[in-house]
Scaffold this motif. Structure first.
Motif, PDB file in Angstrom:
ATOM      1  N   VAL A  74      61.548  27.515   9.821  1.00  0.00           N
ATOM      2  CA  VAL A  74      61.725  28.285   8.590  1.00  0.00           C
ATOM      3  C   VAL A  74      61.378  29.748   8.847  1.00  0.00           C
ATOM      4  CG1 VAL A  74      61.278  26.319   7.072  1.00  0.00           C
ATOM      5  CG2 VAL A  74      59.359  27.699   7.898  1.00  0.00           C
ATOM      6  N   ALA A  75      61.699  30.612   7.871  1.00  0.00           N
ATOM      7  CA  ALA A  75      61.427  32.043   8.040  1.00  0.00           C
ATOM      8  C   ALA A  75      59.942  32.295   8.261  1.00  0.00           C
ATOM      9  CB  ALA A  75      61.920  32.801   6.808  1.00  0.00           C
ATOM     10  N   LEU A  76      59.634  32.934   9.381  1.00  0.00           N
ATOM     11  CA  LEU A  76      58.240  33.176   9.764  1.00  0.00           C
ATOM     12  C   LEU A  76      58.090  34.614  10.244  1.00  0.00           C
ATOM     13  CD1 LEU A  76      57.687  29.949  11.919  1.00  0.00           C
ATOM     14  CD2 LEU A  76      56.853  30.324   9.583  1.00  0.00           C
ATOM     15  N   ARG A  77      56.868  35.130  10.155  1.00  0.00           N
ATOM     16  CA  ARG A  77      56.548  36.451  10.687  1.00  0.00           C
ATOM     17  C   ARG A  77      55.502  36.266  11.778  1.00  0.00           C
ATOM     18  NH1 ARG A  77      56.948  40.593   5.545  1.00  0.00           N
ATOM     19  NH2 ARG A  77      58.365  39.305   4.301  1.00  0.00           N
ATOM     20  N   LEU A  78      55.793  36.798  12.952  1.00  0.00           N
ATOM     21  CA  LEU A  78      54.912  36.629  14.099  1.00  0.00           C
ATOM     22  C   LEU A  78      54.367  37.965  14.553  1.00  0.00           C
ATOM     23  CD1 LEU A  78      57.392  34.355  14.375  1.00  0.00           C
ATOM     24  CD2 LEU A  78      56.010  33.710  16.335  1.00  0.00           C
ATOM     25  N   SER A  79      53.109  37.955  14.922  1.00  0.00           N
ATOM     26  CA  SER A  79      52.469  39.173  15.409  1.00  0.00           C
ATOM     27  C   SER A  79      51.500  38.796  16.514  1.00  0.00           C
ATOM     28  CB  SER A  79      51.737  39.890  14.273  1.00  0.00           C
ATOM     29  OG  SER A  79      50.762  39.059  13.674  1.00  0.00           O
ATOM     30  N   GLY A  80      51.151  39.781  17.344  1.00  0.00           N
ATOM     31  CA  GLY A  80      50.206  39.532  18.422  1.00  0.00           C
ATOM     32  C   GLY A  80      50.268  40.611  19.466  1.00  0.00           C
ATOM     33  N   PRO A  81      49.375  40.547  20.429  1.00  0.00           N
ATOM     34  CA  PRO A  81      49.318  41.577  21.478  1.00  0.00           C
ATOM     35  C   PRO A  81      50.342  41.326  22.578  1.00  0.00           C
ATOM     36  CG  PRO A  81      47.571  39.972  21.803  1.00  0.00           C
ATOM     37  CD  PRO A  81      48.275  39.575  20.539  1.00  0.00           C
ATOM     38  N   GLU A  82      50.698  42.409  23.243  1.00  0.00           N
ATOM     39  CA  GLU A  82      51.497  42.316  24.460  1.00  0.00           C
ATOM     40  C   GLU A  82      50.548  42.533  25.654  1.00  0.00           C
ATOM     41  OE1 GLU A  82      54.514  41.401  24.652  1.00  0.00           O
ATOM     42  OE2 GLU A  82      55.662  42.074  22.904  1.00  0.00           O
ATOM     43  N   PRO A  83      50.823  42.046  26.842  1.00  0.00           N
ATOM     44  CA  PRO A  83      52.014  41.257  27.165  1.00  0.00           C
ATOM     45  C   PRO A  83      51.954  39.859  26.549  1.00  0.00           C
ATOM     46  CG  PRO A  83      50.516  41.298  29.028  1.00  0.00           C
ATOM     47  CD  PRO A  83      49.931  42.229  28.007  1.00  0.00           C
ATOM     48  N   PHE A  84      53.140  39.287  26.336  1.00  0.00           N
ATOM     49  CA  PHE A  84      53.234  38.000  25.677  1.00  0.00           C
ATOM     50  C   PHE A  84      54.170  37.108  26.472  1.00  0.00           C
ATOM     51  CE2 PHE A  84      55.179  34.909  22.873  1.00  0.00           C
ATOM     52  CZ  PHE A  84      54.126  34.464  22.096  1.00  0.00           C
ATOM     53  N   GLY A  85      53.872  35.811  26.465  1.00  0.00           N
ATOM     54  CA  GLY A  85      54.754  34.830  27.083  1.00  0.00           C
ATOM     55  C   GLY A  85      54.678  33.519  26.333  1.00  0.00           C
ATOM     56  N   GLY A  86      55.793  32.823  26.286  1.00  0.00           N
ATOM     57  CA  GLY A  86      55.801  31.546  25.581  1.00  0.00           C
ATOM     58  C   GLY A  86      56.912  30.634  26.067  1.00  0.00           C
ATOM     59  N   VAL A  87      56.678  29.324  25.959  1.00  0.00           N
ATOM     60  CA  VAL A  87      57.678  28.315  26.315  1.00  0.00           C
ATOM     61  C   VAL A  87      57.781  27.335  25.149  1.00  0.00           C
ATOM     62  CG1 VAL A  87      58.323  26.460  27.894  1.00  0.00           C
ATOM     63  CG2 VAL A  87      57.175  28.507  28.772  1.00  0.00           C
ATOM     64  N   LEU A  88      59.009  27.041  24.748  1.00  0.00           N
ATOM     65  CA  LEU A  88      59.258  26.126  23.633  1.00  0.00           C
ATOM     66  C   LEU A  88      60.155  24.998  24.108  1.00  0.00           C
ATOM     67  CD1 LEU A  88      59.191  25.438  20.554  1.00  0.00           C
ATOM     68  CD2 LEU A  88      61.208  26.902  20.309  1.00  0.00           C
ATOM     69  N   ARG A  89      59.654  23.777  24.008  1.00  0.00           N
ATOM     70  CA  ARG A  89      60.443  22.569  24.307  1.00  0.00           C
ATOM     71  C   ARG A  89      60.609  21.814  23.001  1.00  0.00           C
ATOM     72  NH1 ARG A  89      57.261  19.131  27.035  1.00  0.00           N
ATOM     73  NH2 ARG A  89      58.944  18.049  28.153  1.00  0.00           N
ATOM     74  N   THR A  90      61.848  21.511  22.618  1.00  0.00           N
ATOM     75  CA  THR A  90      62.056  20.912  21.309  1.00  0.00           C
ATOM     76  C   THR A  90      63.175  19.884  21.324  1.00  0.00           C
ATOM     77  OG1 THR A  90      62.462  21.438  18.965  1.00  0.00           O
ATOM     78  CG2 THR A  90      63.685  22.719  20.586  1.00  0.00           C
ATOM     79  N   THR A  91      63.056  18.901  20.438  1.00  0.00           N
ATOM     80  CA  THR A  91      64.081  17.887  20.244  1.00  0.00           C
ATOM     81  C   THR A  91      64.068  17.460  18.789  1.00  0.00           C
ATOM     82  OG1 THR A  91      64.958  15.766  21.081  1.00  0.00           O
ATOM     83  CG2 THR A  91      62.579  15.923  20.787  1.00  0.00           C
ATOM     84  N   VAL A  92      65.114  16.760  18.362  1.00  0.00           N
ATOM     85  CA  VAL A  92      65.212  16.256  16.993  1.00  0.00           C
ATOM     86  C   VAL A  92      65.477  14.763  17.052  1.00  0.00           C
ATOM     87  CG1 VAL A  92      66.382  16.417  14.767  1.00  0.00           C
ATOM     88  CG2 VAL A  92      66.131  18.464  16.180  1.00  0.00           C
ATOM     89  N   ILE A  93      64.618  13.992  16.407  1.00  0.00           N
ATOM     90  CA  ILE A  93      64.733  12.536  16.409  1.00  0.00           C
ATOM     91  C   ILE A  93      64.559  12.017  14.995  1.00  0.00           C
ATOM     92  CG2 ILE A  93      63.776  10.366  17.300  1.00  0.00           C
ATOM     93  CD1 ILE A  93      62.738  11.978  19.697  1.00  0.00           C
ATOM     94  N   ASP A  94      65.566  11.341  14.478  1.00  0.00           N
ATOM     95  CA  ASP A  94      65.498  10.709  13.160  1.00  0.00           C
ATOM     96  C   ASP A  94      65.068  11.701  12.071  1.00  0.00           C
ATOM     97  OD1 ASP A  94      65.821   8.474  11.492  1.00  0.00           O
ATOM     98  OD2 ASP A  94      63.681   8.004  11.574  1.00  0.00           O
ATOM     99  N   GLY A  95      65.627  12.907  12.122  1.00  0.00           N
ATOM    100  CA  GLY A  95      65.305  13.910  11.113  1.00  0.00           C
ATOM    101  C   GLY A  95      63.992  14.636  11.328  1.00  0.00           C
ATOM    102  N   THR A  96      63.300  14.325  12.400  1.00  0.00           N
ATOM    103  CA  THR A  96      62.023  14.965  12.707  1.00  0.00           C
ATOM    104  C   THR A  96      62.190  15.918  13.885  1.00  0.00           C
ATOM    105  OG1 THR A  96      60.742  13.070  11.921  1.00  0.00           O
ATOM    106  CG2 THR A  96      59.636  14.580  13.421  1.00  0.00           C
ATOM    107  N   HIS A  97      61.841  17.200  13.689  1.00  0.00           N
ATOM    108  CA  HIS A  97      61.867  18.187  14.760  1.00  0.00           C
ATOM    109  C   HIS A  97      60.523  18.122  15.489  1.00  0.00           C
ATOM    110  CE1 HIS A  97      65.448  20.644  13.398  1.00  0.00           C
ATOM    111  NE2 HIS A  97      65.273  19.791  12.405  1.00  0.00           N
ATOM    112  N   ILE A  98      60.572  17.919  16.782  1.00  0.00           N
ATOM    113  CA  ILE A  98      59.359  17.806  17.586  1.00  0.00           C
ATOM    114  C   ILE A  98      59.374  18.899  18.635  1.00  0.00           C
ATOM    115  CG2 ILE A  98      57.940  16.289  19.009  1.00  0.00           C
ATOM    116  CD1 ILE A  98      59.501  13.942  17.829  1.00  0.00           C
ATOM    117  N   SER A  99      58.305  19.691  18.675  1.00  0.00           N
ATOM    118  CA  SER A  99      58.244  20.809  19.616  1.00  0.00           C
ATOM    119  C   SER A  99      56.926  20.811  20.364  1.00  0.00           C
ATOM    120  CB  SER A  99      58.395  22.142  18.872  1.00  0.00           C
ATOM    121  OG  SER A  99      59.637  22.205  18.198  1.00  0.00           O
TER     122      SER A  99
END
Length: 332
Positions: A27-52
């Motif tokens: 959903v619409a979100l606002r993100l803030s934080g210091p640099e440098p920044f790094g992130g990894v997102l692994r996600t799937t959808v099962i039976d209407g449930t988003h899992i990350s």
């Protein structure tokens, strides 16, 4: 049953890139934080449930009131802290999460997630209906720490952690069953927390007593059911059954026990000797005479007619057989 979506893995090397990545999936979100920044997102959808599975540098997530639309789907989010520390704020509460802890929050109201250090979390996004709790109870449980190091959390948290480590294995019908089991376990954690602290503003014993009194006042209604008792008291059927389990009973078993005992008392009442057994059965919500006779015999060791004849013949007014043993209470 929806076909599970293949696991996707994306990474970001700046906060700006992370905003684009996360904003395209939640959903619409606002993100803030210091640099440098790094992130990894692994996600799937099962039976209407988003899992990350989310791993990222220190940052903050805001879901603000002016970002929420009436057209947004009504979803809940669950976060399991895998590493680092997280803070969840919603509905005037704040939950500080350490490794193994869980919290639930509602995407339909403002919330804040604050990660002061590098973190990793499992996040599940699912419709309200998939959580086995009444919608009226959910606001009392948002941003509440569900401890992973005590109580039933010591059993459930390792299961959820293994879920995060094995997202690639969640495929087909087995994956759907595993995700549904995970949500059932989360419901159990929330129910346990409600019993100990909330119960919709009442203690769990007060809520249990209110449900029992309602049952006893409506035994004559053949439509009385566990589902109706739950609806009247604004709790889910699962939560109501959990309450009754503390008395080694089921809701249906308690209804049946009370109906049988009232019927037994009528059968031994001399002033009601002119009432037929069928009339007495109907009087306490039994619509089928043969069913009434069968379960009465199982509970008291004699048929209703034999029980009444024994009393009329001058025998003791005590039940002929055992009064509703534990096996009767467990069966629904």
């Amino acid at each position: 049953m929806q076909t599970p979506r293949a696991l996707e893995e994306c990474s970001a090397d700046s906060l700006r890139a992370w905003r684009r990545l996360v904003g395209s999936r939640f959903v619409a979100l606002r993100l803030s934080g210091p640099e440098p920044f790094g992130g990894v997102l692994r996600t799937t959808v099962i039976d209407g449930t988003h899992i990350s599975d989310i791993q990222a540098s220190a940052h903050r997530v805001d879901r603000r009131a002016d970002d929420i639309s009436v057209d947004d789907p009504e979803h809940l989010k669950l976060t399991l802290q895998l590493t680092g520390r997280g803070v969840v704020r919603q509905d005037g509460r704040e939950a500080v999460l350490h490794q193994g802890d869980v919290a639930v929050y509602d995407t339909g109201r403002p919330y804040v997630l604050d990660y002061p250090v590098g973190m990793r979390s499992l996040v599940m996004v699912f419709p309200h209906r998939m959580l086995g709790l009444s919608a009226e109870l959910v606001p009392s449980m948002t941003a509440t720490r569900l401890a992973g190091d005590s109580g039933i959390g010591k059993v459930i948290s390792p299961f959820m952690t293994h879920l995060a480590e094995n997202l690639t294995q969640l495929s087909g019908a087995p994956g759907v069953r595993i995700v549904r089991s995970a949500l059932d376990l989360v419901t159990a954690m929330l129910s346990d927390e409600l019993l100990r602290h909330h119960s919709g503003g009442e203690s769990w014993r007060q809520l249990l007593g209110a449900a029992q009194r309602y049952i006893e006042a409506n035994l004559d209604d053949p439509e009385l059911s566990a589902s109706r008792v739950a609806a009247v008291h604004y709790v889910s059927l699962r939560h109501l059954q959990y309450l009754f389990s503390h008395e080694n009973q089921t809701v249906s078993g308690y209804i049946r026990q009370q109906r049988l005992e009232r019927s037994r008392m009528d059968l031994q009442d001399p002033s009601l000797v002119d009432l037929s057994i069928l009339h007495i059965a109907h009087r306490w919500g039994f619509s089928d005479a043969s069913h009434f006779s069968r379960i009465f015999r199982a509970a008291y060791g004699a048929s209703p007619s034999a029980y009444r004849r024994g009393l009329v013949a001058g025998e003791t007014g005590r039940p002929v057989g055992p009064v509703l043993g534990r096996s009767d209470r467990r069966s629904a």
